[in-house]
Design an enzyme around this catalytic site. Structure first.
Site, PDB file in Angstrom:
ATOM      1  N   LYS A 199       0.841  -1.204   0.000  1.00 35.19           N
ATOM      2  CA  LYS A 199       0.000   0.000   0.000  1.00 35.19           C
ATOM      3  C   LYS A 199       0.876   1.255   0.000  1.00 35.19           C
ATOM      4  O   LYS A 199       0.496   2.295  -0.556  1.00 35.19           O
ATOM      5  CB  LYS A 199      -0.919  -0.006   1.214  1.00 35.19           C
ATOM      6  CG  LYS A 199      -1.995  -1.091   1.171  1.00 35.19           C
ATOM      7  CD  LYS A 199      -2.856  -1.058   2.404  1.00 35.19           C
ATOM      8  CE  LYS A 199      -3.731   0.182   2.449  1.00 35.19           C
ATOM      9  NZ  LYS A 199      -4.675   0.139   3.579  1.00 35.19           N
ATOM     10  N   ARG A 200       2.062   1.166   0.579  1.00 35.05           N
ATOM     11  CA  ARG A 200       2.945   2.328   0.679  1.00 35.05           C
ATOM     12  C   ARG A 200       3.464   2.780  -0.678  1.00 35.05           C
ATOM     13  O   ARG A 200       3.663   3.972  -0.912  1.00 35.05           O
ATOM     14  CB  ARG A 200       4.123   1.990   1.608  1.00 35.05           C
ATOM     15  CG  ARG A 200       5.122   3.133   1.794  1.00 35.05           C
ATOM     16  CD  ARG A 200       6.298   2.677   2.641  1.00 35.05           C
ATOM     17  NE  ARG A 200       6.974   1.546   2.046  1.00 35.05           N
ATOM     18  CZ  ARG A 200       7.844   1.647   1.037  1.00 35.05           C
ATOM     19  NH1 ARG A 200       8.102   2.804   0.501  1.00 35.05           N
ATOM     20  NH2 ARG A 200       8.440   0.565   0.565  1.00 35.05           N
TER      21      ARG A 200
END
Length: 482
Positions: free
Chosen positions: A265-266
């Protein structure tokens, strides 16, 4: 040294593949690509794609995640031939409902002294691993409980210790198999410690339930991430000990983000549901993912059948595949351009909602079709063309002031079609090229890009276009911002 090898499946046998997610969160791009590759391989040869839910992590597994991933797969067109909502001869397809199956095989292994209870605590295991690392050895189970007598085991149970169950790895052997991506593989069993196949709470460990279910469900090919490569020798040993047939394996490359780190997700990973809500088309998502770690001769947008026809295990790469959202957006453009007219109209209707007058629908869609990628683009053009021109920013105001009020007054006075407007402005001001068309575009839309100007003018109609030109004239006459 005795060798363990995987079974070689009959080449004429139709493939049976599977996707076996744990329902502990929403479906993200990395897992989706695994599902896609398995589905394409089965689809190519008329085989079966099985969906199995590996929900033995009772605390983290959620029924709503099962429902969500089923919705995601169906939205993408990745229908399964066996699994939840479909069932089949190998049901149940949720591992939480298969405990009696696993218990029978645990008994078989224990009866043959191929598995034993282990009472080591997590702290004891960690101390052992530290000691091994300090001695320069790779950490593996030291065999502390491998040879306990029945009395010693009972004494530990009497103290309230609940054991795990460990598989007894044979010594002095070699496990070999040919990976469809990484070629011949070889593992010495002396480097593999006895591993847990049943947790202390009685639920199966991944190594065990995953391998057993692949065999019992007749899976012929397992395509999974390269992080599972070292799991494979353990699972082959298990299946051999149980007398079960093993699938063949293809361990696919990982997906990385722009920073080269595993996709998360980062650094760019998104849930499938987020992509759907953002307006991405399923055709765009599958065309992009099918090319992450797999090459196609045809770089055009392909249907699922087309992607399946071109899918080849020999075209799976070993190097990490980099996810690039700009490429996903490229496939979104391609997918939109390829939409049949009626589906495109419905997509735009859904995006526009009440912003789009019914009697202007056809003209609006013809005008903006090549200038929209997402629903937000459709609604923005609705607001611009059926609402008000946005307040000009500094760059827009500079263009308007440079053109001057007389420029836009000439456009407003021209009347008639677009050709009449441009002809009148040319005659009044001598403007040509960008100096002619950019101020007119900004007057009509407030933007420096967009659909063809004759189409915009025709959609607006003479009266609305004249109103916007007069508004631009007033803005051009306003005092410059200080």
């Amino acid at each position: 040294m005795e060798t363990v090898t995987e079974h070689q499946h009959d080449a004429s046998q139709k493939p049976r593949t599977r996707f076996a997610p744990s329902p502990t969160g929403l479906l993200h791009l990395g897992n989706l690509r695994t599902a896609l590759f398995n589905a394409l391989l089965a689809r190519r040869d008329g085989g079966d794609f099985v969906l199995r839910i590996e929900d033995t992590d009772v605390e983290r597994s959620r029924a709503e995640y099962v429902q969500a991933l089923c919705e995601d797969l169906r939205w993408l067109g990745l229908d399964w031939q066996e699994g939840p909502e479909v069932e089949g001869i190998h049901r149940p397809y949720a591992q939480s409902a298969r405990q009696p199956v696993y218990d029978a095989y645990y008994e078989q292994l224990e009866a043959a002294d191929l598995a034993y209870p282990c009472f080591c605590t997590e702290r004891e295991l960690e101390l052992s691993r530290r000691s091994q690392r300090a001695a320069g050895k790779a950490p593996r189970y030291a065999g502390t409980c491998a040879h306990l007598s029945a009395e010693e085991r009972q004494a530990r149970r009497d103290r309230g210790l609940e054991p795990t169950l460990r598989f007894r790895v044979p010594r002095g052997r070699t496990v070999t198999f040919t990976d469809h991506v990484r070629g011949p593989q070889r593992f010495d069993t002396d480097d593999i410690g006895d591993f847990i196949i049943r947790r202390a709470d009685g639920t199966p460990a991944f190594f065990f339930s995953n391998a057993v279910d692949d065999a019992l469900m007749g899976i012929t090919h397992v395509l999974r991430g390269e992080d599972h490569l070292t799991n494979t020798p353990r699972q082959l040993l298990l299946l051999e000990a149980l007398g079960l047939e093993a699938p063949s394996y293809a361990h696919i490359s990982m997906i990385t983000g722009d920073d080269g780190a595993p996709l998360s997700k980062r650094n760019g990973s998104r849930a499938v549901s987020e992509l759907r809500e953002a307006g991405f088309l399923p055709e765009a998502v599958v065309n992009h993912l099918a090319r992450l770690g797999h090459t196609y001769e045809d770089n055009a947008l392909l249907s699922l059948d087309g992607l399946a026809a071109g899918f080849d295990l020999g075209r799976l790469g070993r190097a990490p595949a980099r996810f690039d959202e700009s490429q996903l957006r490229h496939w979104q453009r391609e997918a939109l351009h390829a939409l049949p007219d009626e589906r495109m109209r419905q997509w735009m209707r859904d995006a526009a909602g009440e912003l789009l007058p019914a009697d202007r629908e056809a003209a609006f869609m013809a005008t903006v079709r090549d200038n929209v990628q997402f629903p937000e683009d459709v609604s923005r053009w609705c607001r611009i063309l059926f609402g008000e021109v946005p307040e000009p920013d500094a760059d827009v105001r500079a263009w308007l002031e440079q053109a001057g009020p007389a420029f836009f007054q000439a456009a407003a006075d021209a009347g008639g079609d677009w050709q009449a407007v441009t002809g009148a402005v040319k005659e009044a001001t001598g403007a040509r090229g960008k100096q002619l068309f950019m101020p007119l575009r900004l007057a009509l839309t407030g933007l420096n890009h967009g659909p063809e100007l004759p189409d915009i003018h025709g959609l607006l109609g003479e009266d609305e276009a004249r109103r916007r030109f007069l508004q631009a004239a007033r803005r051009a006459a306003a005092e410059p911002a200080q």
